[in-house]
Design a protein around this motif. Structure first.
Motif, mmCIF file in Angstrom:
data_model
loop_
_atom_site.group_PDB
_atom_site.id
_atom_site.type_symbol
_atom_site.label_atom_id
_atom_site.label_comp_id
_atom_site.label_asym_id
_atom_site.label_seq_id
_atom_site.Cartn_x
_atom_site.Cartn_y
_atom_site.Cartn_z
ATOM 1 N N HIS A 191 28.695 49.704 62.794
ATOM 2 C CA HIS A 191 29.806 49.720 61.845
ATOM 3 C C HIS A 191 31.123 49.918 62.589
ATOM 4 N N LEU A 192 32.119 49.081 62.244
ATOM 5 C CA LEU A 192 33.425 49.160 62.892
ATOM 6 C C LEU A 192 34.442 49.897 62.029
ATOM 7 N N ARG A 193 34.597 49.449 60.796
ATOM 8 C CA ARG A 193 35.578 50.028 59.892
ATOM 9 C C ARG A 193 35.346 49.460 58.500
ATOM 10 N N ASP A 194 35.971 50.062 57.489
ATOM 11 C CA ASP A 194 35.945 49.521 56.135
ATOM 12 C C ASP A 194 37.167 48.635 55.923
ATOM 13 N N ASP A 195 36.989 47.618 55.088
ATOM 14 C CA ASP A 195 38.047 46.652 54.820
ATOM 15 C C ASP A 195 38.219 46.528 53.310
ATOM 16 N N GLU A 196 39.427 46.732 52.818
ATOM 17 C CA GLU A 196 39.675 46.665 51.378
ATOM 18 C C GLU A 196 39.960 45.227 50.950
ATOM 19 N N MET A 197 39.354 44.822 49.827
ATOM 20 C CA MET A 197 39.567 43.502 49.250
ATOM 21 C C MET A 197 40.546 43.618 48.079
ATOM 22 N N LEU A 198 41.463 42.679 47.976
ATOM 23 C CA LEU A 198 42.481 42.694 46.930
ATOM 24 C C LEU A 198 42.419 41.436 46.083
ATOM 25 N N VAL A 199 42.682 41.589 44.784
ATOM 26 C CA VAL A 199 42.912 40.442 43.910
ATOM 27 C C VAL A 199 44.388 40.083 44.035
ATOM 28 N N VAL A 200 44.684 38.852 44.405
ATOM 29 C CA VAL A 200 46.072 38.429 44.612
ATOM 30 C C VAL A 200 46.358 37.154 43.827
ATOM 31 N N THR A 201 47.617 37.003 43.431
ATOM 32 C CA THR A 201 48.066 35.818 42.707
ATOM 33 C C THR A 201 49.436 35.408 43.226
ATOM 34 N N ALA A 202 49.875 34.235 42.781
ATOM 35 C CA ALA A 202 51.263 33.830 43.001
ATOM 36 C C ALA A 202 52.167 34.688 42.107
ATOM 37 N N PRO A 203 53.405 34.929 42.497
ATOM 38 C CA PRO A 203 54.315 35.721 41.659
ATOM 39 C C PRO A 203 54.520 35.139 40.268
ATOM 40 N N SER A 204 54.307 33.825 40.112
ATOM 41 C CA SER A 204 54.507 33.179 38.814
ATOM 42 C C SER A 204 53.300 33.287 37.886
ATOM 43 N N HIS A 205 52.182 33.793 38.388
ATOM 44 C CA HIS A 205 50.965 33.860 37.564
ATOM 45 C C HIS A 205 51.108 34.956 36.499
ATOM 46 N N PRO A 206 50.548 34.763 35.309
ATOM 47 C CA PRO A 206 50.652 35.786 34.257
ATOM 48 C C PRO A 206 50.130 37.159 34.677
ATOM 49 N N TRP A 207 49.124 37.211 35.543
ATOM 50 C CA TRP A 207 48.607 38.509 35.981
ATOM 51 C C TRP A 207 49.660 39.333 36.715
ATOM 52 N N ALA A 208 50.626 38.665 37.349
ATOM 53 C CA ALA A 208 51.641 39.381 38.114
ATOM 54 C C ALA A 208 52.541 40.226 37.209
ATOM 55 N N ARG A 209 52.525 39.967 35.908
ATOM 56 C CA ARG A 209 53.375 40.715 34.966
ATOM 57 C C ARG A 209 52.566 41.691 34.119
ATOM 58 N N ARG A 210 51.310 41.895 34.463
ATOM 59 C CA ARG A 210 50.457 42.800 33.693
ATOM 60 C C ARG A 210 50.922 44.247 33.823
ATOM 61 N N ARG A 211 50.712 45.014 32.765
ATOM 62 C CA ARG A 211 51.047 46.440 32.787
ATOM 63 C C ARG A 211 49.793 47.317 32.815
ATOM 64 N N ARG A 212 48.613 46.714 32.746
ATOM 65 C CA ARG A 212 47.384 47.498 32.756
ATOM 66 C C ARG A 212 46.421 46.883 33.772
ATOM 67 N N PRO A 213 45.505 47.691 34.293
ATOM 68 C CA PRO A 213 44.582 47.169 35.314
ATOM 69 C C PRO A 213 43.735 46.021 34.783
ATOM 70 N N LEU A 214 43.370 45.154 35.674
ATOM 71 C CA LEU A 214 42.547 43.990 35.366
ATOM 72 C C LEU A 214 41.078 44.397 35.351
ATOM 73 N N SER A 215 40.337 43.934 34.362
ATOM 74 C CA SER A 215 38.909 44.249 34.308
ATOM 75 C C SER A 215 38.126 43.241 35.142
ATOM 76 N N LEU A 216 36.932 43.656 35.572
ATOM 77 C CA LEU A 216 36.078 42.740 36.329
ATOM 78 C C LEU A 216 35.645 41.554 35.474
ATOM 79 N N ALA A 217 35.480 41.777 34.175
ATOM 80 C CA ALA A 217 35.101 40.676 33.290
ATOM 81 C C ALA A 217 36.197 39.613 33.247
ATOM 82 N N GLU A 218 37.457 40.052 33.262
ATOM 83 C CA GLU A 218 38.559 39.089 33.271
ATOM 84 C C GLU A 218 38.586 38.299 34.581
ATOM 85 N N ILE A 219 38.297 38.989 35.676
ATOM 86 C CA ILE A 219 38.251 38.292 36.964
ATOM 87 C C ILE A 219 37.152 37.232 36.952
#
Length: 329
Positions: A191-219
């Motif tokens: 084992h070397l290290r842990d690596d965090e994975m992120l959900v990313v979008t373009a700034p114009s995507h509707p998710w970028a304006r969300r005010r609440r966390p995204l659910s896994l079902a939505e992903i």
């Protein structure tokens, strides 16, 4: 067309423009003027008869054709790098060689730093050895022992995690670095290290304006830009969704062979995606991508070194590189 394919420098420059999202930023990395790089990109487009870059006041990004060409060029550029490294070793008479393979996120964002640190360690060892030999006035013996302190030439192959494991098994490389959670039972793992994975979008995507966390079902319900099958990034997300109750599965908007191509497609609005924080760090700072908060604990994966048990222990240069890779940062 053949001349364009032979211009490896132009293909490397095109890859940098795709990574950094602008000709100006890529020019700074390459150490050339913005005007010179812009002219070189136009020459490459004319030679290929393909529009490679979409230009706008806010920057330049790869077109769909540009992403495809950069993806196809990766293997060519990697092979050219190995050839150049081999030629340098022949000219210098270096005998210490280490063939390794790494999955893309590790190869692009960690291996370069490891190699710099390895070089610094080896230079320090060589300096200490020279000082010791001089103090003892053993000049003849020092000359004979000099090859022990020659710098290691590292030959790097970049592939997805599945292919890296195959290369280690087939003894094509001595040491591999992978991102997949599916660790091979027949190989030694570290084992070397842990690596965090992120959900990313373009700034114009509707998710970028969300005010609440995204659910896994939505992903899972949203088509994503993803890496190819066998990629550690894709396997990590697939396994994570499948482990939910009830199990979830990802939908694919576009499948691409490199992290750079995935980042460009996301930035262009093809769809959201899930990538390593290492891979999108610069895009987040530049504002090309936006990280979306996800409900629940962070999605993490392990980065792992692998090698064959019959080749254990590793040669000294392999052990030194492994120690650098495992050092906390």
């Amino acid at each position: 067309m053949s001349e364009a394919v032979h211009d490896l420098g132009a293909l490397r420059a095109l890859r940098e423009v795709g990574r950094h999202g602008s000709i100006a930023a890529a020019a700074a990395v390459l150490g050339v003027s913005q005007q010179a790089l812009s002219a070189r990109m136009r020459t490459l487009e004319r030679a290929m008869s393909v529009t490679l870059l979409a230009r706008s006041p806010s920057g330049s990004h790869l077109t769909e054709q540009g992403r495809l060409i950069v993806g196809w060029a990766e293997d060519v550029l990697d092979a050219a790098d190995r050839l150049e490294a081999g030629l340098r070793s022949i000219r210098s008479g270096v005998s210490h060689r280490l063939a390794i393979a790494a999955s893309q996120t590790i190869a692009e964002h960690l291996v370069p730093h490891w190699l710099v640190e390895l070089r610094n360690i080896e230079q320090a060892r060589a300096a200490q050895a020279r000082a010791g030999h001089a103090a003892a006035a053993e000049h003849a013996a020092a000359a004979e022992r000099a090859p022990e302190h020659a710098p290691t030439v590292v030959e790097l192959t970049v592939a997805n995690s599945t292919r890296v494991i195959e290369l280690v098994r087939d003894v094509k490389v001595r040491l591999g670095f992978i991102e997949t959670p599916h660790l091979p039972a027949d190989l030694v793992t570290a084992h070397l290290r842990d690596d965090e994975m992120l959900v990313v979008t373009a700034p114009s995507h509707p998710w970028a304006r969300r005010r609440r966390p995204l659910s896994l079902a939505e992903i899972a319900a949203t088509p994503l830009v993803m890496r190819e099958a066998g990629s550690g990034t894709r396997v990590t997300l697939t396994d994570y969704l499948a482990a939910q109750h009830p199990p979830l599965s990802a939908r694919i908007a576009m499948e691409l062979g490199t992290s750079a191509a995935v980042r460009s497609a996301i930035a262009e609005g093809v769809g959201p995606g899930v990538l390593s924080r290492l891979a999108v760090r610069d895009d987040l700072v530049l504002g090309r991508l936006v990280a979306i908060e996800v409900a629940g604990p962070p999605l993490k994966r392990q980065l792992t070194a692998v090698w064959r048990p019959d080749l254990d222990p590793l040669p000294p240069e392999g052990a030194r590189l492994l120690a650098v890779a495992k050092a906390p940062r």
